[in-house]
Design an enzyme around this catalytic site. Structure first.
Site, PDB file in Angstrom:
ATOM      1  N   ILE A   1       0.841  -1.207   0.000  1.00  0.00           N
ATOM      2  CA  ILE A   1       0.000   0.000   0.000  1.00  0.00           C
ATOM      3  C   ILE A   1       0.875   1.257   0.000  1.00  0.00           C
ATOM      4  CG2 ILE A   1      -1.903   1.195   1.163  1.00  0.00           C
ATOM      5  CD1 ILE A   1      -2.549  -1.588   2.457  1.00  0.00           C
TER       6      ILE A   1
ATOM      7  N   ASP B   1      12.032   2.503   4.413  1.00  0.00           N
ATOM      8  CA  ASP B   1      11.682   1.083   4.445  1.00  0.00           C
ATOM      9  C   ASP B   1      12.908   0.287   4.892  1.00  0.00           C
ATOM     10  OD1 ASP B   1       9.101  -0.400   2.661  1.00  0.00           O
ATOM     11  OD2 ASP B   1      10.660  -1.627   3.612  1.00  0.00           O
ATOM     12  N   ASN B   2      12.696  -0.788   5.657  1.00  0.00           N
ATOM     13  CA  ASN B   2      13.860  -1.626   6.033  1.00  0.00           C
ATOM     14  C   ASN B   2      13.954  -2.857   5.133  1.00  0.00           C
ATOM     15  OD1 ASN B   2      11.884  -3.347   6.865  1.00  0.00           O
ATOM     16  ND2 ASN B   2      12.508  -3.436   9.017  1.00  0.00           N
TER      17      ASN B   2
ATOM     18  N   LEU C   1      12.889   1.280  11.798  1.00  0.00           N
ATOM     19  CA  LEU C   1      12.276   2.229  12.750  1.00  0.00           C
ATOM     20  C   LEU C   1      12.287   1.704  14.176  1.00  0.00           C
ATOM     21  CD1 LEU C   1       9.216   3.323  10.552  1.00  0.00           C
ATOM     22  CD2 LEU C   1      11.392   4.541  10.858  1.00  0.00           C
TER      23      LEU C   1
ATOM     24  N   PHE D   1       2.975   3.359   7.328  1.00  0.00           N
ATOM     25  CA  PHE D   1       2.541   2.002   6.935  1.00  0.00           C
ATOM     26  C   PHE D   1       3.410   0.943   7.583  1.00  0.00           C
ATOM     27  CE2 PHE D   1      -0.465   3.047   3.660  1.00  0.00           C
ATOM     28  CZ  PHE D   1       0.000   4.195   3.040  1.00  0.00           C
TER      29      PHE D   1
ATOM     30  N   LYS E   1       2.329  -7.548   9.260  1.00  0.00           N
ATOM     31  CA  LYS E   1       0.873  -7.571   9.049  1.00  0.00           C
ATOM     32  C   LYS E   1       0.276  -8.970   8.829  1.00  0.00           C
ATOM     33  CE  LYS E   1       0.716  -7.174   4.095  1.00  0.00           C
ATOM     34  NZ  LYS E   1      -0.091  -6.649   2.998  1.00  0.00           N
TER      35      LYS E   1
ATOM     36  N   SER F   1      -6.884  -0.890  10.519  1.00  0.00           N
ATOM     37  CA  SER F   1      -7.527  -2.030   9.848  1.00  0.00           C
ATOM     38  C   SER F   1      -8.909  -2.305  10.416  1.00  0.00           C
ATOM     39  CB  SER F   1      -6.643  -3.279  10.041  1.00  0.00           C
ATOM     40  OG  SER F   1      -7.320  -4.447   9.626  1.00  0.00           O
TER      41      SER F   1
ATOM     42  N   TYR G   1      -1.573  -9.147  15.958  1.00  0.00           N
ATOM     43  CA  TYR G   1      -1.548  -8.153  14.866  1.00  0.00           C
ATOM     44  C   TYR G   1      -2.702  -7.158  15.064  1.00  0.00           C
ATOM     45  CZ  TYR G   1      -2.946  -6.041  10.509  1.00  0.00           C
ATOM     46  OH  TYR G   1      -3.366  -5.127   9.579  1.00  0.00           O
TER      47      TYR G   1
ATOM     48  N   LYS H   1      -2.905  -2.866  16.135  1.00  0.00           N
ATOM     49  CA  LYS H   1      -3.631  -1.785  15.455  1.00  0.00           C
ATOM     50  C   LYS H   1      -4.505  -1.033  16.475  1.00  0.00           C
ATOM     51  CE  LYS H   1      -1.960  -2.299  11.383  1.00  0.00           C
ATOM     52  NZ  LYS H   1      -1.029  -1.275  10.862  1.00  0.00           N
TER      53      LYS H   1
ATOM     54  N   TYR I   1      -8.559   0.116   6.979  1.00  0.00           N
ATOM     55  CA  TYR I   1      -8.714  -0.523   5.668  1.00  0.00           C
ATOM     56  C   TYR I   1      -9.563  -1.770   5.805  1.00  0.00           C
ATOM     57  CZ  TYR I   1      -4.074   1.716   5.239  1.00  0.00           C
ATOM     58  OH  TYR I   1      -3.008   2.564   5.283  1.00  0.00           O
TER      59      TYR I   1
ATOM     60  N   ASN J   1      -3.087 -14.193   2.131  1.00  0.00           N
ATOM     61  CA  ASN J   1      -4.314 -13.517   1.710  1.00  0.00           C
ATOM     62  C   ASN J   1      -4.904 -14.168   0.452  1.00  0.00           C
ATOM     63  OD1 ASN J   1      -2.699 -10.550   2.778  1.00  0.00           O
ATOM     64  ND2 ASN J   1      -4.395 -11.510   3.816  1.00  0.00           N
TER      65      ASN J   1
HETATM   66  C1  WQD Z   1     -10.102 -13.146   2.950  1.00  0.00           C
HETATM   67  C2  WQD Z   1     -11.107 -14.275   2.879  1.00  0.00           C
HETATM   68  C3  WQD Z   1     -10.483 -16.194   4.203  1.00  0.00           C
HETATM   69  C4  WQD Z   1      -6.967 -17.311   1.858  1.00  0.00           C
HETATM   70  C5  WQD Z   1      -6.575 -10.072   6.781  1.00  0.00           C
HETATM   71  C6  WQD Z   1      -6.284  -9.198   7.967  1.00  0.00           C
HETATM   72  C7  WQD Z   1      -6.557  -7.758   7.616  1.00  0.00           C
HETATM   73  C8  WQD Z   1      -5.732  -7.401   6.415  1.00  0.00           C
HETATM   74  C9  WQD Z   1      -6.133  -8.293   5.246  1.00  0.00           C
HETATM   75  C10 WQD Z   1      -3.487  -6.591   6.728  1.00  0.00           C
HETATM   76  C11 WQD Z   1     -11.357 -14.943   4.246  1.00  0.00           C
HETATM   77  C12 WQD Z   1     -10.522 -16.543   2.716  1.00  0.00           C
HETATM   78  C13 WQD Z   1      -8.087 -16.642   2.331  1.00  0.00           C
HETATM   79  C14 WQD Z   1      -7.103 -18.627   1.311  1.00  0.00           C
HETATM   80  C15 WQD Z   1      -9.464 -18.518   1.719  1.00  0.00           C
HETATM   81  N1  WQD Z   1      -4.352  -7.573   6.709  1.00  0.00           N
HETATM   82  N2  WQD Z   1      -9.313 -17.248   2.252  1.00  0.00           N
HETATM   83  N3  WQD Z   1      -8.369 -19.174   1.259  1.00  0.00           N
HETATM   84  O1  WQD Z   1      -8.390 -12.513   6.758  1.00  0.00           O
HETATM   85  O2  WQD Z   1     -10.128 -10.937   5.720  1.00  0.00           O
HETATM   86  O3  WQD Z   1      -7.954 -10.015   6.492  1.00  0.00           O
HETATM   87  O4  WQD Z   1      -5.853  -9.656   5.648  1.00  0.00           O
HETATM   88  O5  WQD Z   1      -3.625  -5.430   6.518  1.00  0.00           O
HETATM   89  O6  WQD Z   1      -6.189  -6.928   8.696  1.00  0.00           O
HETATM   90  O7  WQD Z   1      -7.148  -9.547   9.022  1.00  0.00           O
HETATM   91  O8  WQD Z   1      -8.015 -11.442   4.487  1.00  0.00           O
HETATM   92  O9  WQD Z   1      -7.266 -12.331   2.308  1.00  0.00           O
HETATM   93  O10 WQD Z   1      -6.587 -13.554   4.435  1.00  0.00           O
HETATM   94  O11 WQD Z   1      -8.959 -13.658   3.653  1.00  0.00           O
HETATM   95  O12 WQD Z   1     -10.589 -19.049   1.657  1.00  0.00           O
HETATM   96  O13 WQD Z   1      -6.128 -19.290   0.877  1.00  0.00           O
HETATM   97  O14 WQD Z   1     -10.585 -15.310   2.040  1.00  0.00           O
HETATM   98  O15 WQD Z   1     -11.018 -17.250   4.977  1.00  0.00           O
HETATM   99  O16 WQD Z   1     -12.721 -15.331   4.305  1.00  0.00           O
HETATM  100  P1  WQD Z   1      -8.707 -11.325   5.926  1.00  0.00           P
HETATM  101  P2  WQD Z   1      -7.609 -12.776   3.693  1.00  0.00           P
END
Ligand code: WQD
Length: 337
Positions: free
Chosen positions: A12, A31-32, A59, A81, A85, A125, A150, A154, A177, A199
């Site tokens: 981001i 950035d590190n 930092l 940022f 995370k 978040s 985590y 926040k 976010y 993610n």
């Molecule tokens: C999204 C959806 C999973 C992977 C987290 C942090 C949030 C931010 C974003 C940092 C969920 C599903 C995921 C996979 C899946 N982090 N999923 N299979 O958990 O909503 O948020 O990441 O800034 O603070 O909490 O995001 O992308 O991990 O998951 O089914 O292999 O996708 O269960 O429903 P999340 P995510």
């Protein structure tokens, strides 16, 4: 005007550097490189024609933070940022998260108070809400006890900023976010997840590239229309633009309070299956996936009430889920080519 972006080579952060440069700001990216690459500087330069100043600073080293800001007393704002995370990693290694996400924040805030203009934008978040009772989620929804270190960092970060602003000249905006996804449409910058992506969207694009065998969908027994969990997926470029608007609000002293909080989302919830279907549509590829058990700590549903950001910041998202997924796919193909 000179602005510092900590974590400025991150996902981001780098997109925000681009939007700041587009608005004529002189940017110093700190950035590190623990979760980013120096090559991101070249990507930013290819987009804007300007390479931001860059300082490789950890930092967590208080003296390094002090030295930097003594050299740059003319900074007019800091967008922070820099943080670890990964929710799962934070459970296994909480002290790393408290050191990196809290100590560093305190050192930056201490130097901020010495600047002429103490404007601060904090990367927060929607995780602070936990499973909110009411959808869409408003900024006055209760902050739930964090379910991961985590998320706790926040929540604590927000409280530190509020306490500091009460007794210093700090003016701050906390940006909560929802789920940032996608990449810059030029495919010059994007998400660079280290190791196996935690993610959803980077896991999808890596699966589509054949780097992963198939996507595991974490749970299809949620109380949602199709049984899979619902999130608010926001294009990272829309998210970046909100940071510039928030900073300009502080620079123009338009903030109504010393610390203001905004949810940044599309206002629309999308299920995991809906994201898969949208990806298959934009990529023209079938995505191999299987249903597995829920992931520990996941919530059923989260999507933003966007009224406050629209009415007060004059900001709302302009890019769709499909555009975000198409940009993520274009980026994945670019970095694997
Ligand atoms: C999204 C959806 C999973 C992977 C987290 C942090 C949030 C931010 C974003 C940092 C969920 C599903 C995921 C996979 C899946 N982090 N999923 N299979 O958990 O909503 O948020 O990441 O800034 O603070 O909490 O995001 O992308 O991990 O998951 O089914 O292999 O996708 O269960 O429903 P999340 P995510």
């Amino acid at each position: 005007m000179k602005v510092v972006v900590t974590g400025g080579l991150g996902f981001i952060g780098s997109h925000t550097v681009v939007e700041l440069q587009n608005q004529g700001f002189e940017v110093i990216a700190i950035d590190n490189l623990s979760n980013s690459s120096i090559t991101v500087l070249d990507g930013i330069e290819k987009i804007t024609g300007k390479k931001p100043l860059f300082e490789n600073i950890d930092l967590r080293e208080k003296s390094a933070v002090q030295n930097f800001f003594q050299k740059h007393p003319d900074v007019v704002g800091i967008i922070h940022f820099a943080a670890s995370k990964a929710v799962g990693e934070s459970v296994e290694n909480p002290l790393l998260y408290y050191e990196n996400n809290i100590n560093a924040l305190v050192y930056v805030l201490q130097e901020l108070t010495q600047l002429t203009q103490a404007n601060f934008i904090f990367s927060s978040s929607c995780t602070v809400y936990g499973q909110a009772e009411k959808m869409p989620i408003t900024e006055d929804a209760s902050v739930q006890p964090a379910i991961s270190p985590y998320g706790n960092t926040k929540q604590i970060g927000e409280e530190i900023i509020k306490d500091a602003a009460k007794v210093t000249k700090i003016n701050a905006v906390l940006l909560r976010y929802f789920n940032p996804i996608g990449a810059h449409p030029t495919a010059e910058i994007g998400e660079l997840p280290l190791g196996v992506p935690q993610n959803l969207v980077p896991f999808i694009t890596q699966t589509a590239m054949g780097l992963r065998q198939e996507l595991s969908v974490f749970g299809n027994d949620y109380p949602t229309p199709d049984g899979t969990a619902v999130r608010d997926y926001i294009h990272v470029v829309d998210l970046a633009k909100a940071h510039v608007i928030a900073l300009q609000r502080l620079l123009n002293q338009q903030n109504a309070e010393k610390v203001e909080t905004f949810n940044l989302g599309t206002g629309k919830g999308s299920s995991v299956l809906e994201v898969i279907n949208a990806f298959e549509k934009v990529s023209g590829q079938k995505l191999p996936y299987k249903m597995v058990a829920r992931r520990e700590g996941d919530i059923t549903s989260a999507y933003a009430n966007t009224d406050k950001a629209r009415e007060i910041l004059g900001w709302q998202t302009e890019l769709s889920l499909e555009e975000a997924l198409a940009s993520a796919w274009k980026w994945e193909q670019k970095i694997r080519s």
